[in-house]
Design an enzyme around this catalytic site. Structure first.
Site, PDB file in Angstrom:
ATOM      1  N   HIS B  68       0.845  -1.206   0.000  1.00  0.00           N
ATOM      2  CA  HIS B  68       0.000   0.000   0.000  1.00  0.00           C
ATOM      3  C   HIS B  68       0.872   1.244   0.000  1.00  0.00           C
ATOM      4  O   HIS B  68       2.087   1.162   0.116  1.00  0.00           O
ATOM      5  CB  HIS B  68      -0.995  -0.010   1.158  1.00  0.00           C
ATOM      6  CG  HIS B  68      -0.374   0.047   2.524  1.00  0.00           C
ATOM      7  ND1 HIS B  68       0.216  -1.047   3.114  1.00  0.00           N
ATOM      8  CD2 HIS B  68      -0.246   1.057   3.407  1.00  0.00           C
ATOM      9  CE1 HIS B  68       0.672  -0.705   4.306  1.00  0.00           C
ATOM     10  NE2 HIS B  68       0.409   0.567   4.508  1.00  0.00           N
ATOM     11  N   HIS B  70       1.450   3.816   2.033  1.00  0.00           N
ATOM     12  CA  HIS B  70       2.109   4.459   3.174  1.00  0.00           C
ATOM     13  C   HIS B  70       3.624   4.380   3.018  1.00  0.00           C
ATOM     14  O   HIS B  70       4.167   3.371   2.582  1.00  0.00           O
ATOM     15  CB  HIS B  70       1.678   3.809   4.489  1.00  0.00           C
ATOM     16  CG  HIS B  70       0.344   4.299   4.968  1.00  0.00           C
ATOM     17  ND1 HIS B  70      -0.456   3.565   5.800  1.00  0.00           N
ATOM     18  CD2 HIS B  70      -0.309   5.456   4.733  1.00  0.00           C
ATOM     19  CE1 HIS B  70      -1.559   4.247   6.058  1.00  0.00           C
ATOM     20  NE2 HIS B  70      -1.497   5.395   5.417  1.00  0.00           N
ATOM     21  N   ASP B  72       6.052   4.038   5.041  1.00  0.00           N
ATOM     22  CA  ASP B  72       6.793   2.981   5.727  1.00  0.00           C
ATOM     23  C   ASP B  72       6.688   1.649   4.976  1.00  0.00           C
ATOM     24  O   ASP B  72       7.272   0.654   5.378  1.00  0.00           O
ATOM     25  CB  ASP B  72       6.361   2.850   7.193  1.00  0.00           C
ATOM     26  CG  ASP B  72       4.858   2.724   7.359  1.00  0.00           C
ATOM     27  OD1 ASP B  72       4.124   3.251   6.503  1.00  0.00           O
ATOM     28  OD2 ASP B  72       4.414   2.111   8.346  1.00  0.00           O
ATOM     29  N   HIS B  73       5.961   1.660   3.868  1.00  0.00           N
ATOM     30  CA  HIS B  73       5.890   0.466   3.023  1.00  0.00           C
ATOM     31  C   HIS B  73       6.410   0.699   1.597  1.00  0.00           C
ATOM     32  O   HIS B  73       6.673  -0.253   0.879  1.00  0.00           O
ATOM     33  CB  HIS B  73       4.459  -0.069   2.986  1.00  0.00           C
ATOM     34  CG  HIS B  73       4.028  -0.664   4.286  1.00  0.00           C
ATOM     35  ND1 HIS B  73       3.975  -2.024   4.520  1.00  0.00           N
ATOM     36  CD2 HIS B  73       3.694  -0.071   5.458  1.00  0.00           C
ATOM     37  CE1 HIS B  73       3.600  -2.238   5.774  1.00  0.00           C
ATOM     38  NE2 HIS B  73       3.423  -1.062   6.357  1.00  0.00           N
ATOM     39  N   HIS B 157      -7.004  -1.538   4.547  1.00  0.00           N
ATOM     40  CA  HIS B 157      -6.247  -0.658   5.450  1.00  0.00           C
ATOM     41  C   HIS B 157      -6.306   0.798   4.993  1.00  0.00           C
ATOM     42  O   HIS B 157      -6.615   1.697   5.773  1.00  0.00           O
ATOM     43  CB  HIS B 157      -4.811  -1.172   5.526  1.00  0.00           C
ATOM     44  CG  HIS B 157      -3.869  -0.259   6.235  1.00  0.00           C
ATOM     45  ND1 HIS B 157      -4.022   0.051   7.559  1.00  0.00           N
ATOM     46  CD2 HIS B 157      -2.773   0.393   5.807  1.00  0.00           C
ATOM     47  CE1 HIS B 157      -3.043   0.865   7.917  1.00  0.00           C
ATOM     48  NE2 HIS B 157      -2.283   1.098   6.875  1.00  0.00           N
ATOM     49  N   ASP B 178      -0.375  -4.221   5.782  1.00  0.00           N
ATOM     50  CA  ASP B 178      -1.270  -3.807   6.867  1.00  0.00           C
ATOM     51  C   ASP B 178      -2.691  -4.106   6.418  1.00  0.00           C
ATOM     52  O   ASP B 178      -3.044  -3.857   5.271  1.00  0.00           O
ATOM     53  CB  ASP B 178      -1.119  -2.309   7.147  1.00  0.00           C
ATOM     54  CG  ASP B 178       0.226  -1.996   7.794  1.00  0.00           C
ATOM     55  OD1 ASP B 178       0.882  -2.945   8.264  1.00  0.00           O
ATOM     56  OD2 ASP B 178       0.619  -0.821   7.824  1.00  0.00           O
ATOM     57  N   GLU B 203       2.095  -8.708   9.707  1.00  0.00           N
ATOM     58  CA  GLU B 203       2.628  -7.671  10.587  1.00  0.00           C
ATOM     59  C   GLU B 203       2.171  -7.978  12.015  1.00  0.00           C
ATOM     60  O   GLU B 203       1.084  -8.487  12.220  1.00  0.00           O
ATOM     61  CB  GLU B 203       2.019  -6.353  10.102  1.00  0.00           C
ATOM     62  CG  GLU B 203       2.456  -5.124  10.798  1.00  0.00           C
ATOM     63  CD  GLU B 203       3.869  -4.752  10.436  1.00  0.00           C
ATOM     64  OE1 GLU B 203       4.534  -4.167  11.286  1.00  0.00           O
ATOM     65  OE2 GLU B 203       4.299  -5.044   9.302  1.00  0.00           O
TER      66      GLU B 203
END
Lengths: 382, 600
Positions: B68, B70, B72-73, B157, B178, B203
């Site tokens: 996705h 975000h 942090d991904h 998510h 997520d 996760e």
């Protein structure tokens, strides 16, 4: 049609949540995996809950309450609203009674079917597993109905009684019986103690036993003379009674038909205040009614177990002549949020006051919902 | 035995960097390529030297999959593909592909333009990186190469978030990214087939939490907004163009309607068109309710919410403004913030995470004096509220997903193993599967036991049927004889005759011979006759012949007797059998070793 029903329920829930803006300072709604009948503080920020399924393994969980609830000045900057599972363990038996031994990491449980006790260590920082430490054998053939009170003095001790009238004080580390209520019991005592509903330490040597028939016994463990009896209040249609003596308000007894009586625990014979609670239909099933004084407020008591609501009453206005009393506040969250379930609204299993936060309670219902709420006194609400 | 290896390269938590390397059936796959938002140094990107020392990543990796948008991904993606070097395929869903570059560019601006960092990826690099992206549709199997296939599932998510099923031969892995198991106002719940992967990689950041209900989070939001409006304050809600903004607008609109509130709500310009554009584009990714409202009316034809003009910020009286960007680092949200910060009646509600160095991050850390451009300081007197609307699966959600997918092994990444012993025990007990929790950089190896499908010829089956016995039962193993042909990537079980024919081979006879010494005073023909008589009495129902050429035959087994002139009493019995009669042959040799009964 189902969709229409769904959206109607959604509207009702939305209505309640919007109303709650004015009636609650804080409101947290959780869904556990399994319903619990017990909630017990293990510290000011942690609680224990446990499953009571008779046909499967059950979990005992120690949960940390959301940080936001305790963030004092910087509450706005704390976004953490979730419970954290700190420790967990598996119990092969259902858990219907659970007591934490204050000042230790020990809890004591009972399965509701026998009078045996299980002792567990909640664990520390090095592991998140709750492990069984030992067990205490109860009286043989007792059909359960266990009630407990736990303390540390200076070793962890538990006062436990069950249906049949066996009341004992057991030291948990050694399993040694420190005291047993004198046997043979006299006839009137057998009647009263047939089904205890509450055990409570009054002082180091004195404890109080409330009984389902409404009698309350004060027992002095230093003497062998018979316990002092405060007979059940005489109220109509009151077969079963529940009691609490934990708060500052004295001894309160509530009956299955909703009658309530307050008296002085040191001389429990004279009932000072009475009322009829607005509990709706009388209590009929085997579930317990929970009646608990607010630990940090005067004369305020919370009652659950009659319906899908937790009711809060102000007993200060009650008088010696019983009158109808209306709740000061009613937490209907469990019932409102479970409407969609088949078989109608759900019953509240238990509730508990926070020891210090004056108006904060935790409550759990049969649909596995667990709510943490801080209610607003109607006179403070706009 | 075949193995699947999983190595998490990133660090966990909300702001962590997700990056996991999976080796399956000879393929290497990178799952997510996130950045750590809490660091400014090398630690912000995953350590790719862990997988290749000098060579290019392209030679090692078969594909990269992003779950996705975000950061942090996906935040390390341009760094990985353009600076470290990777030219292979990168897979992500359509919405992720659309939104990811916007976020990356936004983040690059903060890092390079605001903070003045060098050695960071450029706008061109983001563009070049995105050219390598191949979009994924939900539930559509994509063949990465001849052997590797991937399939995306709805994760719920954020818009476009996906879980992915990765399959090589009969081995497979599911990576969740997520995900969220409870539907909310604008997204549905995660769903996956009962695909029984060898490993389910999830996760574990929220694995030990029990989530507060969405409604309570919303209640808190409404309460704060209402409080501020009541006392005549102005509320600023900095948002990212897509995601929570839409959800919060729907919420406020409903609330205003019910409470009959009059204070104006504004939506910053640009936000509306952008959001409308994406929501129209990706309507299938939202939940049913939104899809329906969209059909009935435009999502943003609100009664109470109007387009914002910068002059409105100075209007007297209460108001609510949604403005971009979400971290207060530039643009309209920052301008309004500067105007309103001095009044304690006002409020700013931060509905999400803020990157270090931004004003948003500073005020969330309780900073009350801000240094602005040109050495001016700004006193922050307004109320600051931090709220999290993130949608993650909690402990119960993880169990639900395991129940759905029925994996053979569970792997939880980004957690502290000592804090999750109970969860591990719970998963292992309830599902009877192993649960692994590798630390970052630690490789977990799972041995798989893949099923190998074999086609069986009809002839062979018919022959087996003709032998009688119970009909084949799929639950009971049964021994069959045949020849296994491995050809053209397939396995076939056929009769040996057919195998010879198909492969053009001549049949060879294989015989075993063995000599047994026997003490017997009779002549050679007499001994043979005695053997014949003995076998006749022992082996009832077998075809036993005494042939005139001086041999005895039992089925295919030939028996001859000879003796040496020096030791006439010591007979040498020669046995010879074809390999098909191995059992009978060895039985006979054992029998004859015991000697012949005297009564013959």
């Amino acid at each position: 049609r189902k969709e229409m029903e769904d959206s109607e329920f959604d509207e009702l829930i939305d209505d309640w949540f919007i109303e709650s803006l004015k009636t609650y300072r804080d409101l947290y709604v959780y869904q556990l995996e399994f319903p619990t009948r017990v909630i017990e503080w293990t510290s000011g920020k942690t609680i224990c809950v446990a499953g009571y399924n008779k046909s499967s393994k059950n979990e005992i969980l120690e949960l940390c309450l959301p940080q936001k609830l305790f963030a004092e000045e910087k509450k706005g900057l704390c976004a953490e609203r979730d419970f954290k599972v700190l420790h967990g363990g598996f119990s092969p038996d259902p858990v219907s009674v659970l007591k934490h031994v204050p000042g230790t990491r020990l809890i004591v449980t009972n399965d509701g079917l026998t009078s045996d006790l299980q002792v567990w260590n909640l664990g520390g920082d090095d592991s998140d597993v709750i492990t069984k430490v030992s067990s205490v054998q109860g009286s043989a053939g007792s059909p359960g109905g266990v009630k407990m009170a736990a303390r540390i003095s200076p070793q962890p001790e538990v006062l436990h009684g069950c249906r049949g009238g066996d009341v004992r004080l057991t030291q948990l580390t050694t399993g040694q019986t420190l005291y047993q209520l004198g046997k043979p019991l006299e006839g009137w005592l057998i009647q009263s103690l047939r089904d205890p509903s509450l055990l409570h330490f009054v002082s180091n040597a004195v404890f109080l036993a409330a009984c389902a028939n409404g009698d309350v016994l004060t027992v002095d463990t230093r003497t062998s003379s018979p316990p002092q009896l405060a007979p059940a209040p005489s109220m109509p249609d009151s077969d079963v009674w529940w009691a609490d003596v934990s708060g500052r308000g004295g001894l309160i007894r509530v009956s299955s038909s909703g009658w309530a009586a307050v008296s002085d625990p040191r001389g429990p014979t004279g009932i000072t205040r009475r009322a009829r609670l607005a509990v709706g239909t009388p209590h009929r099933d085997s579930r317990d009614v929970n009646v608990l004084w607010a630990p940090a407020l005067d004369d305020i008591v919370a009652v659950s177990g009659f319906s899908g609501a937790v009711q809060i009453y102000d007993t200060s206005s009650w008088q010696s002549e019983p009158r109808d009393s209306h709740p000061l506040f009613e937490h209907r969250g469990h019932a409102v949020c479970s409407q969609r379930r088949e078989g109608g609204a759900v019953a509240v299993n238990c509730h508990l006051w926070h020891p210090k936060e004056t108006r904060t309670l935790v409550s759990a219902a049969a649909d596995a919902s667990l709510h943490v709420w801080d209610w607003i006194h109607p006179s403070d609400a706009r | 035995m075949p193995e699947i290896k999983v190595t998490p390269l990133g660090a966990g938590q909300d702001v962590g960097r997700s990056c996991i390397i999976v080796s399956i059936g000879g393929k290497n796959i990178m799952l997510d390529c996130g950045m750590h938002m809490g660091y400014n140094d090398d630690r912000r990107f995953p350590d790719f030297s862990y997988i290749v020392q000098n060579g290019r990543l392209t030679d090692f990796l078969d594909c990269v999959i992003i779950s996705h948008f975000h950061l942090d991904h996906c935040g390390a993606l341009p760094y990985m593909s353009e600076m470290v070097g990777y030219d292979g395929p990168i897979y992500m869903t359509h919405p992720t592909k659309a939104i990811c570059p916007i976020l990356l560019e936004d983040f690059r601006k903060i890092t390079v333009d605001k903070k003045g960092e060098t050695n960071f990826f450029t706008s061109q690099m983001i563009k070049d990186c995105m050219k390598k992206v191949i979009p994924l549709n939900l539930h559509q199997t994509v063949q990465v190469d001849d052997e590797l296939e991937i399939k995306a599932y709805y994760a719920g998510h954020v818009l476009g978030a996906a879980m992915v099923h990765i399959k090589v031969g009969s081995e497979s892995v599911v990576y969740t990214g997520d995900y969220n198991m409870t539907p909310d106002r604008h997204l549905g719940a995660a769903w996956i087939d009962k695909c029984r992967p060898d490993i389910l990689i999830s996760e574990s950041t929220y694995a030990t939490t029990i989530r507060d209900s969405k409604r309570c989070r919303e209640r808190d939001f409404l309460k704060k907004v209402h409080e501020s409006i009541e006392r005549g304050g102005k509320v600023l809600i900095p948002v990212f163009a897509l995601g929570r903004a839409q959800e919060l607008c729907i919420l406020l609109e409903t609330f205003w309607e019910r409470m009959n509130l009059k204070a104006p709500i504004y939506f910053s310009t640009g936000l509306t068109e952008k959001a409308n554009h994406y929501y129209k584009l990706f309507i299938t990714w939202t939940n049913q309710k939104i899809r329906k409202t969209f059909v009935q009316r435009n999502m943003f034809e609100f009664k109470h919410i109007k387009a914002f003009d910068r002059s409105y910020a100075d209007n007297p009286g209460p108001m609510v403004v949604f403005a971009t960007p979400g971290m207060l680092h530039a643009g309209q949200s920052l301008q309004i913030f500067k105007k309103w910060a001095g009044n304690e009646k006002n409020m700013v509600i931060m509905p999400g995470y803020c990157v270090q160095g931004t004003i948003g991050h500073k005020i969330l850390n309780g900073q009350r004096k801000l240094e602005m451009e040109g050495r001016a300081t700004l006193d922050v007197k307004l109320q600051v509220e931090y709220m999290s609307f993130s949608a993650h699966a909690d402990a119960k959600g993880i169990m639900q997903l395991i129940r759905m997918a029925e994996p053979r092994n569970m792997l939880l990444v980004h957690g502290e193993a000592v804090k999750m012993e109970f969860l591990k025990g719970k998963i292992e007990q309830e599902f009877s599967i192993d649960c692994y929790m590798p630390a970052n950089g630690e490789t977990t190896t799972v041995t798989t036991n893949p099923k190998v499908p074999v086609d069986m010829s009809l002839n062979l089956l018919k022959r087996e049927m003709a032998l009688g016995g119970p009909l084949p039962d799929p639950k009971k193993p049964r021994i069959m004889h045949g020849t296994l042909i491995m050809k053209d990537n397939s396995l076939k079980l056929v009769s040996s005759e057919q195998a010879l024919k198909e492969l053009g081979l001549n049949e060879h006879q294989l015989r075993f011979t063995c000599r047994v010494q026997l003490h017997d005073p009779h002549s050679d023909p007499d001994t043979l006759r005695r053997i014949y008589t003995h076998l006749k009495s022992v082996l009832k129902g077998y075809a036993i012949q005494h042939l005139p050429d001086g041999t005895v035959m039992v089925e295919s087994i030939v028996i001859k007797v000879s003796s040496s002139p020096e030791e006439a009493n010591t007979k040498v019995i020669l046995l010879s059998w074809s390999y098909q009669d191995e059992d009978l042959g060895s039985f006979l040799s054992t029998l004859l070793k015991k000697g012949l009964p005297s009564g013959l």
